[in-house]
Enzyme design. Structure first.
Site, mmCIF file in Angstrom:
data_model
loop_
_atom_site.group_PDB
_atom_site.id
_atom_site.type_symbol
_atom_site.label_atom_id
_atom_site.label_comp_id
_atom_site.label_asym_id
_atom_site.label_seq_id
_atom_site.Cartn_x
_atom_site.Cartn_y
_atom_site.Cartn_z
ATOM 1 N N ARG A 1 -29.257 -22.847 -13.815
ATOM 2 C CA ARG A 1 -30.446 -23.444 -14.440
ATOM 3 C C ARG A 1 -31.252 -24.264 -13.450
ATOM 4 N NH1 ARG A 1 -28.495 -26.355 -19.917
ATOM 5 N NH2 ARG A 1 -30.756 -26.643 -20.146
ATOM 6 N N ALA B 1 0.826 -1.206 0.000
ATOM 7 C CA ALA B 1 0.000 0.000 0.000
ATOM 8 C C ALA B 1 0.861 1.257 0.000
ATOM 9 C CB ALA B 1 -0.931 -0.008 1.213
ATOM 10 N N CYS C 1 3.308 -12.549 -0.747
ATOM 11 C CA CYS C 1 2.588 -13.782 -1.077
ATOM 12 C C CYS C 1 3.487 -14.817 -1.752
ATOM 13 C CB CYS C 1 1.395 -13.467 -1.972
ATOM 14 S SG CYS C 1 0.160 -12.409 -1.190
ATOM 15 N N SER D 1 8.907 -2.759 -1.273
ATOM 16 C CA SER D 1 8.122 -3.194 -2.431
ATOM 17 C C SER D 1 8.402 -4.636 -2.855
ATOM 18 C CB SER D 1 8.407 -2.247 -3.614
ATOM 19 O OG SER D 1 7.422 -2.364 -4.605
#
Length: 444
Positions: free
Chosen positions: A440, A11, A42, A38
């Site tokens: 459906r 962020a 993950c 930076s």
């Protein structure tokens, strides 16, 4: 205009870059407590497992790049300990020299993210007990996972716990995972989690469910995990019991926070205090389906909120539209995806709901090498609005989850899914996508 940003990862640097693009005269100072800016948190489990060859591969831009190319005063080893909201001063300690520092601001962004929860258990300071959040954590684990480490115990069955169970297994370690609840991956319903349990067993991961870790034993180094039921011998422990926003230093500022410590922000990423913004894993996120400020700390949201905060700080009006709770992860041969509300969340929010479940082929049934997709949809009983979806399988999970996330964002009903013009060719799909097959069957 003097901009100060606390936190130099997702962020924080998304905001810094947006400010630089928007305000040519900006003076931007970033205060990062670590030494690296930076980077992709993950990706860290896959660095440990050797899937990503080098730790440097997860670093997007170096500190020098921010300083020299973008003229950002990117400081390192700067631990912020206080914000004076009246004088608009940030203060703290330069940890390398142990010297205090002060920085004044016109606009301040708090983007410090979250820290792993470290329980106050007996033996918590023994060697061989790790958390995984930073590059330093990653390097510590890689140094510690040596040939004499045969058995690893993971405490907690969330994102980090499951990803690290796979990657420790790739390293040839015996892996046990202790989870105090009756299922891993609590972001899924129990019936969907059973597919994850089966995959763990198929890959030699021992799941210890319904037990709570309470402490550790060992002489200097960990040799056993003690639960409320018994003791388990082990050589290394990874704690993955959750995270909390890194906001404790803000308690005296008057900044509003939720019970978890996440900073309340509006759609412009503003806090309740003038000239102070927050973004990322230390801030709340508005949940479009729940219609409340939530706390689901993920890298995708951090980058979006950071960009929006930076734009608004620099005078460009952009709003954060919210989240629907979308996430995906790899677990051995399975992909686990979800978005919106689970059935148990629909119950918690006392919503009248119905569900549809299906096992379908990932592509046309007559085309070879298809894989089973396990899909569960939750929708409102009266309005038929889609509330959430969970998809687990080997192929095509990401495609279906992203379609469902887009449908949720646009507040579509389950019947609206029938009208979507989805891609079809036998190697990729059937003429009726599995989620349309489910639509459906839904009652009119």
């Amino acid at each position: 205009m003097r901009y100060v940003i606390i936190g130099g990862v997702a962020a924080g640097m998304s905001a810094a870059m947006e400010i630089v693009r928007s305000d040519e005269s900006a003076e931007v100072t970033v205060l990062e407590r670590g030494e690296v800016y930076s980077y992709g948190q993950c990706g860290l489990p896959y660095v440990i497992g050797g899937v990503i060859p080098s730790i440097g591969d997860v670093i997007a831009r170096s500190v020098e790049t921010f300083r020299e190319k973008y003229h950002i005063d990117a400081k390192v080893n700067t631990e912020v300990t206080n914000v004076d909201v009246e004088k608009q001063v940030v203060s703290g300690i330069q940890t390398e020299t142990n010297q205090p520092f002060q920085v004044t601001y016109d606009r301040l962004l708090i983007a410090l993210g979250s820290d792993p929860i470290i329980p106050d258990w007996e033996g918590i300071d023994l060697e061989g007990i790790h958390t995984l959040k930073t590059l330093t954590d990653t390097m510590d684990i890689m140094k510690n996972v040596k040939e004499d480490v045969i058995h690893v115990t993971i405490i907690g069955g969330g994102y980090v716990g499951l990803e690290m169970a796979e990657n420790f297994t790739k390293l040839g370690k015996e892996v046990s995972l202790i989870q105090r609840g009756e299922q891993v991956a609590s972001i899924f319903d129990q019936d969907m989690a059973e597919h994850i349990h089966k995959e763990a067993k198929n890959n030699g991961v021992e799941l210890i469910l319904g037990e709570s870790a309470q402490g550790f034993s060992g002489d200097k180094r960990i040799d056993a995990v003690i639960t409320d039921k018994q003791s388990y011998q082990t050589d290394l422990v990874l704690l993955g019991v959750g995270v909390r926003p890194n906001t404790s230093f803000l308690k005296s500022t008057g900044i509003h926070m939720n019970k978890q410590g996440a900073i309340h922000v509006n759609a412009y990423m503003e806090t309740n205090v003038n000239h102070i913004y927050a973004a990322g894993n230390c801030a709340t996120q508005y949940h479009i389906i729940k219609k409340v400020d939530d706390y689901i700390p993920l890298g995708t949201t951090s980058n979006k909120q950071g960009r929006i905060a930076g734009a608004n700080m620099a005078g460009n009006t952009i709003t954060f539209k919210g989240i629907v709770g979308t996430s995906i992860m790899k677990f051995f041969n399975l992909t686990l995806g979800r978005t919106g509300l689970t059935e148990k969340e629909a119950k918690r929010y006392k919503l009248p709901y119905e569900i549809q479940t299906i096992q379908a082929n990932s592509h046309a049934g007559y085309y070879p090498d298809g894989e089973i997709l396990n899909i569960k949809l939750v929708y409102h009983k009266q309005t038929k609005l889609l509330l959430g979806g969970q998809v687990i399988g080997k192929k095509g999970v990401d495609k279906r989850v992203d379609v469902l996330a887009t449908a949720l964002y646009n507040q579509m009903s389950i019947h609206d899914l029938l009208d979507l013009d989805l891609a079809y060719a036998p190697p990729y799909n059937g003429v009726w996508d599995p989620i349309q097959q489910m639509a459906r069957k839904a009652k009119a």
